[in-house]
Design a protein around this motif. Structure first.
Motif, short mmCIF file in Angstrom:
data_model
loop_
_atom_site.label_atom_id
_atom_site.label_comp_id
_atom_site.label_asym_id
_atom_site.label_seq_id
_atom_site.Cartn_x
_atom_site.Cartn_y
_atom_site.Cartn_z
N CYS A 1 -25.91 27.01 124.06
CA CYS A 1 -24.87 28.04 124.22
C CYS A 1 -25.48 29.41 124.50
O CYS A 1 -24.94 30.17 125.31
CB CYS A 1 -23.98 28.09 122.98
N ALA B 1 -26.34 29.42 128.14
CA ALA B 1 -25.11 29.46 128.94
C ALA B 1 -24.46 30.84 128.91
O ALA B 1 -23.96 31.33 129.93
CB ALA B 1 -24.14 28.40 128.46
N LEU B 2 -24.47 31.49 127.74
CA LEU B 2 -23.85 32.81 127.62
C LEU B 2 -24.57 33.86 128.48
O LEU B 2 -23.93 34.76 129.03
CB LEU B 2 -23.83 33.27 126.16
N TYR C 1 -23.09 33.31 131.81
CA TYR C 1 -21.66 33.58 131.91
C TYR C 1 -21.36 35.09 131.93
O TYR C 1 -20.51 35.54 132.69
CB TYR C 1 -20.91 32.93 130.74
N LEU D 1 -14.54 31.64 122.85
CA LEU D 1 -15.79 32.36 123.01
C LEU D 1 -16.17 33.25 121.84
O LEU D 1 -17.36 33.46 121.59
CB LEU D 1 -15.76 33.21 124.28
N PHE E 1 -15.28 36.02 134.53
CA PHE E 1 -16.65 35.56 134.65
C PHE E 1 -17.54 36.74 135.04
O PHE E 1 -17.17 37.58 135.85
CB PHE E 1 -16.70 34.45 135.71
N ARG E 2 -18.73 36.82 134.45
CA ARG E 2 -19.74 37.84 134.71
C ARG E 2 -19.33 39.23 134.22
O ARG E 2 -19.85 40.25 134.67
CB ARG E 2 -20.14 37.90 136.19
#
Length: 180
Positions: free
Chosen positions: A14, A17-18, A21, A49, A168-169
């Motif tokens: 995670c 991934a974060l 993201y 989240l 996203f982003r």
């Protein structure tokens, strides 16, 4: 032992991934986050989240209180327990289920007696709009249960602020306050 390996592997996954993201994931601590029995009390804007971000932003490995309806199936309950999640029962789950929260509070106190920490969302629900809603009494009840077992528990306020919580982003800030 296997549970801890799975938990730490998921936490590492995670974290990676974060970083992909969010364009910027910032962690701010106003004071060192204590080890041992800690109750993290956070605001709640994004259903999934928020918990992942707080857990991955801390060196602690807290047990997260999660709405009970996701624990209904036996397989889901087993997986969520491995991921260090505990059910919390709400009025909308049925008035008779609220009594089950007493056992959950006692379980949280026992975990903290063994040096673990707990994550709870003080508002008790999430909302699309960024504002602090009235606080629920869950974290106070957990604190009382811990104090009855002679656990010197500390409460750490946590703020989660998204630039845009559905985008996203976007950027995100996790702010750990001074322990109480």
């Amino acid at each position: 032992m296997i549970q801890k390996i799975i938990y730490h592997s998921l936490k590492l996954y995670c974290r990676i991934a974060l970083h992909f993201y969010f364009s910027k994931w910032q962690i701010r601590t106003l004071a060192p986050v204590p080890r041992g029995p800690v109750i993290f009390v956070a605001n709640h804007q994004n259903a999934f989240l928020d918990a992942v971000l707080i857990i991955c932003s801390s060196t602690n490995n807290p047990w997260a209180l999660t709405r009970s309806n996701v624990f209904k199936k036996k397989l889901a309950r087993a997986i969520l327990t491995i991921m260090q999640m505990l059910p919390v029962y709400r009025f909308r789950d049925g008035f008779d289920t609220l009594r089950k929260n007493e056992a959950v509070m006692d379980q949280c106190a026992l975990l903290m007696k063994h040096g673990e920490s707990v994550l709870i969302f003080g508002e008790g629900n999430h909302n699309d709009h960024y504002n602090l809603r009235p606080l629920q009494k869950g974290f106070a009840r957990i604190t009382q249960a811990a104090l009855q077992q002679d656990v010197a528990v500390q409460i750490v306020p946590v703020g989660v602020h998204y630039e845009a919580h559905t985008a996203f982003r976007a950027r995100v800030l996790i702010s750990f306050g001074t322990p109480i």
